[in-house]
Scaffold this motif. Structure first.
Motif, PDB file in Angstrom:
ATOM      1  N   SER A 109      52.364 -10.964   7.525  1.00 45.50           N
ATOM      2  CA  SER A 109      52.110 -12.362   7.895  1.00 45.50           C
ATOM      3  C   SER A 109      50.624 -12.705   7.773  1.00 45.50           C
ATOM      4  O   SER A 109      50.272 -13.813   7.341  1.00 45.50           O
ATOM      5  CB  SER A 109      52.598 -12.623   9.325  1.00 45.50           C
ATOM      6  N   GLN A 110      49.750 -11.777   8.139  1.00 44.31           N
ATOM      7  CA  GLN A 110      48.313 -12.031   8.010  1.00 44.31           C
ATOM      8  C   GLN A 110      47.913 -12.168   6.545  1.00 44.31           C
ATOM      9  O   GLN A 110      47.102 -13.029   6.197  1.00 44.31           O
ATOM     10  CB  GLN A 110      47.526 -10.896   8.671  1.00 44.31           C
ATOM     11  N   ASP A 164      49.063 -15.495   5.328  1.00 43.21           N
ATOM     12  CA  ASP A 164      48.303 -16.597   5.918  1.00 43.21           C
ATOM     13  C   ASP A 164      47.029 -16.898   5.146  1.00 43.21           C
ATOM     14  O   ASP A 164      46.457 -17.984   5.274  1.00 43.21           O
ATOM     15  CB  ASP A 164      47.965 -16.257   7.375  1.00 43.21           C
ATOM     16  N   PRO A 224      47.520 -20.268   2.009  1.00 43.20           N
ATOM     17  CA  PRO A 224      48.259 -21.410   2.550  1.00 43.20           C
ATOM     18  C   PRO A 224      48.842 -22.324   1.485  1.00 43.20           C
ATOM     19  O   PRO A 224      49.773 -23.087   1.764  1.00 43.20           O
ATOM     20  CB  PRO A 224      47.200 -22.143   3.393  1.00 43.20           C
ATOM     21  N   LYS A 246      52.750 -22.912   6.974  1.00 45.21           N
ATOM     22  CA  LYS A 246      52.574 -22.413   8.343  1.00 45.21           C
ATOM     23  C   LYS A 246      53.897 -21.962   8.947  1.00 45.21           C
ATOM     24  O   LYS A 246      53.951 -20.969   9.677  1.00 45.21           O
ATOM     25  CB  LYS A 246      51.947 -23.506   9.207  1.00 45.21           C
ATOM     26  N   VAL A 268      54.843 -18.555   7.468  1.00 40.43           N
ATOM     27  CA  VAL A 268      54.048 -17.475   8.058  1.00 40.43           C
ATOM     28  C   VAL A 268      54.469 -17.216   9.501  1.00 40.43           C
ATOM     29  O   VAL A 268      54.563 -16.061   9.936  1.00 40.43           O
ATOM     30  CB  VAL A 268      52.548 -17.814   7.975  1.00 40.43           C
ATOM     31  N   SER A 269      54.758 -18.284  10.251  1.00 46.37           N
ATOM     32  CA  SER A 269      55.181 -18.117  11.644  1.00 46.37           C
ATOM     33  C   SER A 269      56.486 -17.339  11.729  1.00 46.37           C
ATOM     34  O   SER A 269      56.663 -16.481  12.613  1.00 46.37           O
ATOM     35  CB  SER A 269      55.343 -19.493  12.303  1.00 46.37           C
ATOM     36  N   ARG A 319      55.811 -13.700  10.973  1.00 44.60           N
ATOM     37  CA  ARG A 319      55.147 -13.082  12.128  1.00 44.60           C
ATOM     38  C   ARG A 319      56.156 -12.791  13.236  1.00 44.60           C
ATOM     39  O   ARG A 319      56.116 -11.728  13.870  1.00 44.60           O
ATOM     40  CB  ARG A 319      54.038 -13.998  12.635  1.00 44.60           C
TER      41      ARG A 319
END
Length: 295
Positions: free
Chosen positions: A7-8, A11, A14, A19, A22-23, A26
């Motif tokens: 996920s990092q 991120d 973008p 978002k 990625v959320s 995560r």
């Protein structure tokens, strides 16, 4: 390879991974259920593509026919009408109002064609600048979109379907309600709905339950509020939201088909009215002269 989590790493790009995407990744990493999250994302992307194709299907035919009608009208006004104008005026009779109006419009298009050609470009560029620099203007335009006859209702259903589907994915992945609502604000694509969701988030922070918070905003239909209430009471909020998404997705398909059935005859009527006005304005005086020549 550099030590970041998936996920990092996502991120940092973008422009590729949103978002919400990625959320979810995560949340899948934190819960250990990343394969299921990826499966849900796959289904969501397929659904988004299908929804986009329905939206394009609704707009493609009117845009094509509208372009043909506009091109035919401009050709008649700029090329044909000026040639017939000299002949009609040489008849020496008083022209009817519809013929005078036709010649007036033709003269405007012929003499000031550059103004009419530049006006749409200036309007589009000006509107884009206003939408990017003025949040109030964007909110007003987004509000007007939701009130366009026929199309506005379909757009609202598409937005609600996208919201319910995204909210369900986020919540089912273990993301808290407040964080889920905050993330959905980035995917609805309408400033009015974003403001409403921000108010919902604030109401929940103040202690209201989810269903009441959505009801108090006044933007969301009773179906959404009822399903949220059922989901809260049964502990299956994500399932209730998926049912809402399914209902609106099906309703969008039916609404697109109904809108197409209405738009086709409407465009035909508009085209017939324009051509009829031009023909009546030009042929009417000629017919009057011929009628007077009869013994």
């Amino acid at each position: 390879e550099g030590g970041q989590t998936l996920s990092q790493a996502m991120d940092t790009h973008p422009h590729v991974f949103s978002k919400v995407f990625v959320s979810l990744i995560r949340a899948g990493e934190a819960s250990g259920d990343l394969p299921q999250v990826l499966e849900n994302l796959t289904q969501s992307l397929k659904w988004e593509d299908e929804l986009a194709s329905h939206s394009k299907k609704l707009l493609l035919y009117p845009a094509f026919v509208g372009t043909i009608v506009l091109a035919a009208t401009l050709f008649l006004m700029v090329y044909m009408v000026p040639q017939l104008k000299v002949f009609v005026r040489n008849m020496g009779q008083t022209l009817p109002p519809q013929t005078q109006a036709l010649f007036f419009v033709s003269d405007l298009l012929t003499q000031y064609w550059f103004v009419f050609a530049a006006l749409p470009v200036v309007a589009v560029v000006g509107l884009q600048i206003a939408l990017r620099t003025n949040p109030l203007a964007r909110a007003r335009v987004d509000g007007l979109k939701l009130h366009i006859p026929v199309l506005g209702e379909i757009l609202k259903k598409i937005i609600l379907s996208r919201f319910a589907n995204t909210f369900a994915m986020l919540y089912a992945s273990g993301i808290p309600v407040l964080d889920s609502i905050r993330s959905t604000q980035d995917v609805v694509g309408n400033r009015v709905v974003q403001i409403a969701l921000a108010r919902v988030e604030q109401s929940i922070r103040e202690g209201k339950n989810v269903a009441i918070a959505f009801h108090d905003v006044g933007l969301f239909p009773p179906l959404v509020v009822r399903m949220l209430r059922v989901g809260e009471n049964t502990g299956g909020l994500d399932k209730a939201l998926r049912n809402v998404s399914y209902f609106y997705n099906r309703d969008v398909k039916e609404s697109v088909e109904r809108a197409q059935a209405m738009i086709e005859p409407l465009l035909t009527l508009i085209m017939g009215a324009l051509l009829g006005w031009i023909m009546l304005s030009v042929i009417g005086p000629i017919y009057d002269v011929i009628a007077r020549l009869k013994p």
